[in-house]
Scaffold this motif. Structure first.
Motif, short mmCIF file in Angstrom:
data_model
loop_
_atom_site.label_atom_id
_atom_site.label_comp_id
_atom_site.label_asym_id
_atom_site.label_seq_id
_atom_site.Cartn_x
_atom_site.Cartn_y
_atom_site.Cartn_z
N PHE A 148 -17.88 6.45 9.41
CA PHE A 148 -18.53 5.28 10.00
C PHE A 148 -17.79 4.04 9.52
O PHE A 148 -18.37 3.15 8.91
CB PHE A 148 -20.00 5.19 9.59
N ARG A 149 -16.50 4.00 9.75
CA ARG A 149 -15.66 2.88 9.38
C ARG A 149 -14.79 2.54 10.58
O ARG A 149 -14.58 3.38 11.45
CB ARG A 149 -14.78 3.22 8.17
N PRO A 150 -14.24 1.33 10.64
CA PRO A 150 -13.40 0.96 11.78
C PRO A 150 -12.18 1.87 11.93
O PRO A 150 -11.68 2.42 10.94
CB PRO A 150 -12.97 -0.48 11.45
N SER A 151 -11.69 1.98 13.14
CA SER A 151 -10.52 2.83 13.43
C SER A 151 -9.34 2.52 12.52
O SER A 151 -8.62 3.43 12.10
CB SER A 151 -10.10 2.68 14.89
N GLU A 152 -9.14 1.24 12.21
CA GLU A 152 -8.00 0.87 11.38
C GLU A 152 -8.12 1.37 9.95
O GLU A 152 -7.14 1.39 9.21
CB GLU A 152 -7.73 -0.64 11.40
N GLU A 153 -9.29 1.85 9.54
CA GLU A 153 -9.47 2.43 8.20
C GLU A 153 -9.39 3.96 8.21
O GLU A 153 -9.38 4.58 7.16
CB GLU A 153 -10.81 1.98 7.61
N MET A 154 -9.31 4.54 9.40
CA MET A 154 -9.32 6.01 9.50
C MET A 154 -8.13 6.63 8.78
O MET A 154 -8.28 7.64 8.09
CB MET A 154 -9.36 6.45 10.95
N SER A 155 -6.96 6.05 8.89
CA SER A 155 -5.76 6.62 8.28
C SER A 155 -5.92 6.76 6.77
O SER A 155 -5.61 7.81 6.19
CB SER A 155 -4.55 5.76 8.61
N GLU A 156 -6.41 5.72 6.13
CA GLU A 156 -6.61 5.75 4.68
C GLU A 156 -7.66 6.80 4.28
O GLU A 156 -7.49 7.50 3.28
CB GLU A 156 -7.04 4.36 4.21
N ILE A 157 -8.71 6.91 5.05
CA ILE A 157 -9.76 7.89 4.76
C ILE A 157 -9.24 9.31 4.97
O ILE A 157 -9.52 10.21 4.19
CB ILE A 157 -11.02 7.61 5.60
N VAL A 158 -8.44 9.50 6.01
CA VAL A 158 -7.81 10.80 6.26
C VAL A 158 -6.92 11.17 5.07
O VAL A 158 -6.94 12.31 4.60
CB VAL A 158 -7.04 10.81 7.59
N ASP A 159 -6.14 10.23 4.57
CA ASP A 159 -5.29 10.51 3.41
C ASP A 159 -6.13 11.00 2.24
O ASP A 159 -5.77 11.98 1.58
CB ASP A 159 -4.51 9.26 3.00
N ALA A 160 -7.25 10.34 1.99
CA ALA A 160 -8.14 10.75 0.89
C ALA A 160 -8.73 12.13 1.16
O ALA A 160 -8.86 12.95 0.23
CB ALA A 160 -9.26 9.72 0.70
N ALA A 161 -9.07 12.41 2.41
CA ALA A 161 -9.63 13.72 2.76
C ALA A 161 -8.60 14.82 2.57
O ALA A 161 -8.91 15.91 2.07
CB ALA A 161 -10.14 13.71 4.20
N LEU A 162 -7.36 14.55 2.94
CA LEU A 162 -6.31 15.56 2.84
C LEU A 162 -5.91 15.84 1.39
O LEU A 162 -5.31 16.89 1.11
CB LEU A 162 -5.09 15.15 3.66
N GLU A 163 -6.25 14.95 0.48
CA GLU A 163 -6.00 15.20 -0.94
C GLU A 163 -6.95 16.24 -1.51
O GLU A 163 -6.69 16.80 -2.57
CB GLU A 163 -6.12 13.90 -1.73
N ARG A 164 -8.03 16.51 -0.80
CA ARG A 164 -9.02 17.49 -1.25
C ARG A 164 -8.81 18.80 -0.49
O ARG A 164 -8.60 18.80 0.71
CB ARG A 164 -10.43 16.97 -1.01
N ASP A 165 -8.93 19.91 -1.20
CA ASP A 165 -8.76 21.22 -0.56
C ASP A 165 -10.03 21.71 0.14
O ASP A 165 -9.96 22.60 0.98
CB ASP A 165 -8.35 22.27 -1.60
N ASP A 166 -11.18 21.14 -0.23
CA ASP A 166 -12.45 21.65 0.28
C ASP A 166 -12.80 21.16 1.68
O ASP A 166 -13.50 21.83 2.42
CB ASP A 166 -13.59 21.32 -0.69
N ILE A 167 -12.31 20.02 2.08
CA ILE A 167 -12.68 19.42 3.37
C ILE A 167 -12.02 20.18 4.52
O ILE A 167 -10.80 20.31 4.55
CB ILE A 167 -12.31 17.92 3.41
N GLN A 168 -12.83 20.66 5.44
CA GLN A 168 -12.34 21.43 6.58
C GLN A 168 -12.29 20.63 7.88
O GLN A 168 -11.53 20.95 8.79
CB GLN A 168 -13.23 22.66 6.80
N VAL A 169 -13.16 19.60 7.98
CA VAL A 169 -13.30 18.84 9.22
C VAL A 169 -13.35 17.35 8.92
O VAL A 169 -14.03 16.93 7.98
CB VAL A 169 -14.60 19.24 9.96
N VAL A 170 -12.63 16.57 9.72
CA VAL A 170 -12.76 15.12 9.70
C VAL A 170 -13.35 14.73 11.05
O VAL A 170 -12.79 15.04 12.09
CB VAL A 170 -11.40 14.41 9.48
N TRP A 171 -14.52 14.09 11.01
CA TRP A 171 -15.23 13.70 12.23
C TRP A 171 -15.31 12.17 12.27
O TRP A 171 -15.95 11.56 11.43
CB TRP A 171 -16.63 14.28 12.23
#
Length: 136
Positions: A77-100
């Motif tokens: 629930f953040r603006p599109s321009e923040e999605m890239s940074e959040i995706v980077d943080a998600a990809l640093e974790r092995d447990d996350i399976q889905v980014v919605w």
């Protein structure tokens, strides 16, 4: 290609733990009402927001890196321009399976990175709307 079929969306809802980045403590806002709906459906919702101390009676970590428990899905629930940074943080974790990324949130380059890492991405769709549609 981001998930867009009914079967693929249904598979996403098989997971149990959802970290909501940008979760709001204000009832009436989508960033509060959607995660609250998901909680009421039995999902373990972890609110993530650096500006809140407690939401839904839970302590609120500032970032995905601060979440100590396992996460299956990251809901944005953040603006599109923040999605890239959040995706980077998600990809640093092995447990996350889905980014919605919720309705109105889209970053095709960030979505491609999620898919290239072998994970699932959903963009520009509301989790509550899709859950209700699949439960009907």
């Amino acid at each position: 290609m981001p998930v867009d079929t009914i079967d693929d969306l249904a598979d996403v809802f098989e997971y149990e733990t959802i970290a909501v980045v940008g979760c709001s403590s204000t009832p009436g806002k989508a960033a509060h009402d959607v995660p609250n709906y998901l909680r009421k459906q039995g999902y373990d919702v972890i609110p993530v927001n650096p500006f809140a101390d407690e939401i839904f009676g839970r302590p609120v970590p500032d970032s995905l890196a601060d979440v100590e428990s396992e996460i299956d899905i990251v809901c944005l629930f953040r603006p599109s321009e923040e999605m890239s940074e959040i995706v980077d943080a998600a990809l640093e974790r092995d447990d996350i399976q889905v980014v919605w990324a919720q309705r109105g949130i889209r970053d095709d380059e960030a979505a491609a990175r999620v898919e290239d890492d072998g994970r699932v991405v959903v963009q520009d769709r509301c989790m509550m709307v899709e859950h209700r549609r699949l439960a009907a």
